[in-house]
Design a protein around this motif. Structure first.
Motif, short mmCIF file in Angstrom:
data_model
loop_
_atom_site.label_atom_id
_atom_site.label_comp_id
_atom_site.label_asym_id
_atom_site.label_seq_id
_atom_site.Cartn_x
_atom_site.Cartn_y
_atom_site.Cartn_z
N CYS A 1 -7.80 -5.48 0.77
CA CYS A 1 -7.08 -4.72 1.65
C CYS A 1 -6.07 -3.73 1.11
CB CYS A 1 -5.72 -5.79 2.55
SG CYS A 1 -6.81 -6.66 3.52
N ILE A 2 -5.84 -3.98 -0.42
CA ILE A 2 -5.03 -3.04 -0.98
C ILE A 2 -5.73 -1.79 -1.39
CG2 ILE A 2 -3.58 -2.66 -3.31
CD1 ILE A 2 -2.88 -5.79 -2.89
N LYS A 3 -5.21 -0.65 -1.40
CA LYS A 3 -5.82 0.60 -1.62
C LYS A 3 -6.38 0.98 -2.69
CE LYS A 3 -3.36 2.75 2.35
NZ LYS A 3 -2.57 3.83 2.71
N SER A 4 -5.67 0.58 -3.69
CA SER A 4 -6.16 1.09 -5.13
C SER A 4 -5.90 0.05 -6.07
CB SER A 4 -5.22 2.39 -5.56
OG SER A 4 -4.00 2.31 -5.80
N LYS A 5 -6.43 0.11 -7.26
CA LYS A 5 -6.32 -0.86 -8.53
C LYS A 5 -4.75 -0.85 -8.90
CE LYS A 5 -7.94 -1.95 -13.07
NZ LYS A 5 -8.88 -1.58 -14.07
N LEU A 6 -4.14 0.57 -9.04
CA LEU A 6 -2.80 0.75 -9.48
C LEU A 6 -1.75 -0.09 -8.64
CD1 LEU A 6 -0.77 2.00 -11.35
CD2 LEU A 6 -0.76 3.90 -10.03
N LEU A 7 -2.05 0.07 -7.32
CA LEU A 7 -1.15 -0.74 -6.35
C LEU A 7 -1.31 -2.18 -6.50
CD1 LEU A 7 -1.53 1.40 -3.03
CD2 LEU A 7 0.49 1.47 -4.63
N ARG A 8 -2.48 -2.67 -6.71
CA ARG A 8 -2.78 -4.33 -6.89
C ARG A 8 -2.22 -4.57 -8.14
NH1 ARG A 8 -7.97 -2.97 -5.28
NH2 ARG A 8 -8.75 -2.83 -7.60
N GLU A 9 -2.23 -3.78 -9.31
CA GLU A 9 -1.52 -4.16 -10.51
C GLU A 9 0.19 -4.01 -10.38
OE1 GLU A 9 -3.27 -1.36 -13.15
OE2 GLU A 9 -5.05 -2.52 -13.66
N ASN A 10 0.52 -3.11 -9.66
CA ASN A 10 1.97 -3.21 -9.57
C ASN A 10 2.66 -4.26 -8.93
OD1 ASN A 10 2.18 -0.53 -10.54
ND2 ASN A 10 2.25 0.53 -8.83
N PHE A 11 1.75 -4.70 -7.83
CA PHE A 11 2.20 -6.07 -7.07
C PHE A 11 1.80 -7.21 -7.93
CE2 PHE A 11 0.50 -9.38 -4.37
CZ PHE A 11 1.84 -9.85 -3.65
N MET A 12 0.95 -7.43 -8.79
CA MET A 12 0.78 -8.61 -9.48
C MET A 12 1.73 -8.76 -10.78
SD MET A 12 -1.43 -10.23 -7.60
CE MET A 12 -1.83 -11.48 -8.70
N TYR A 13 1.87 -7.68 -11.36
CA TYR A 13 2.54 -7.70 -12.69
C TYR A 13 3.48 -6.34 -13.08
CZ TYR A 13 -1.27 -5.45 -14.95
OH TYR A 13 -2.19 -4.53 -15.48
N LYS A 14 2.96 -5.50 -12.83
CA LYS A 14 3.64 -4.26 -13.51
C LYS A 14 5.22 -3.76 -12.90
CE LYS A 14 -0.36 -1.62 -14.87
NZ LYS A 14 -0.90 -0.21 -14.88
N ASN A 15 5.34 -4.22 -11.57
CA ASN A 15 6.49 -4.04 -11.02
C ASN A 15 7.57 -5.06 -11.54
OD1 ASN A 15 5.86 -1.85 -9.45
ND2 ASN A 15 5.63 -3.06 -7.50
N ALA A 16 7.01 -6.24 -11.67
CA ALA A 16 7.84 -7.22 -12.52
C ALA A 16 8.27 -6.73 -13.75
CB ALA A 16 7.43 -8.62 -12.46
N ILE A 17 7.43 -6.20 -14.59
CA ILE A 17 7.55 -5.74 -16.12
C ILE A 17 8.89 -4.73 -15.93
CG2 ILE A 17 6.49 -4.74 -17.99
CD1 ILE A 17 4.11 -6.32 -17.58
N ASN B 1 0.87 -1.29 0.02
CA ASN B 1 -0.04 -0.01 -0.09
C ASN B 1 0.88 1.37 -0.05
OD1 ASN B 1 -2.71 -0.69 -0.34
ND2 ASN B 1 -2.71 -1.57 1.91
N GLN B 2 2.17 1.11 0.13
CA GLN B 2 2.99 2.35 0.01
C GLN B 2 3.34 2.63 -1.66
OE1 GLN B 2 3.84 4.14 2.58
NE2 GLN B 2 2.24 2.81 3.50
N PRO B 3 3.58 3.72 -2.04
CA PRO B 3 3.98 4.05 -3.46
C PRO B 3 5.33 3.50 -3.58
CG PRO B 3 3.90 6.08 -2.22
CD PRO B 3 3.42 4.86 -1.33
N ASN B 4 5.48 2.07 -4.13
CA ASN B 4 6.72 1.57 -4.32
C ASN B 4 6.74 0.79 -5.63
OD1 ASN B 4 6.33 -1.67 -4.09
ND2 ASN B 4 5.39 -0.62 -2.03
N HIS B 5 7.93 0.45 -6.12
CA HIS B 5 8.10 -0.46 -7.24
C HIS B 5 8.79 -1.57 -7.17
CE1 HIS B 5 5.97 2.52 -9.63
NE2 HIS B 5 6.52 3.60 -8.81
#
Length: 71
Positions: free
Chosen positions: A48-64, A18-22
């Protein structure tokens, strides 16, 4: 994640997501679990995750981004 289900580790991971991280991304090194085994945990995380963007980051965008893949 699966091995820490029901522990404070999951709570700490949710706080970090839930923190702005990558630098946090879903992954596993345990071949004894498949994605279906994670379904209940994913549903808890999603709520529990605050936003769709944070969920997407965790699930795949950070890995990409980490792997420097282009689509």
């Amino acid at each position: 994640l699966k091995r820490y289900e029901g522990t404070d580790v999951i709570t700490n991971i949710i706080k970090a997501i839930n923190q702005p991280n990558h630098n946090i991304v879903f992954g596993t090194d345990f071949p004894d679990y498949n994605l279906r085994d994670y379904l209940r945990l994913f549903n808890k995380l999603r709520s529990c995750i605050k936003s769709k963007l944070l969920r997407e980051n965790f699930m795949y965008k950070n890995a990409i981004n980490f792997l420097e893949l282009e689509f």
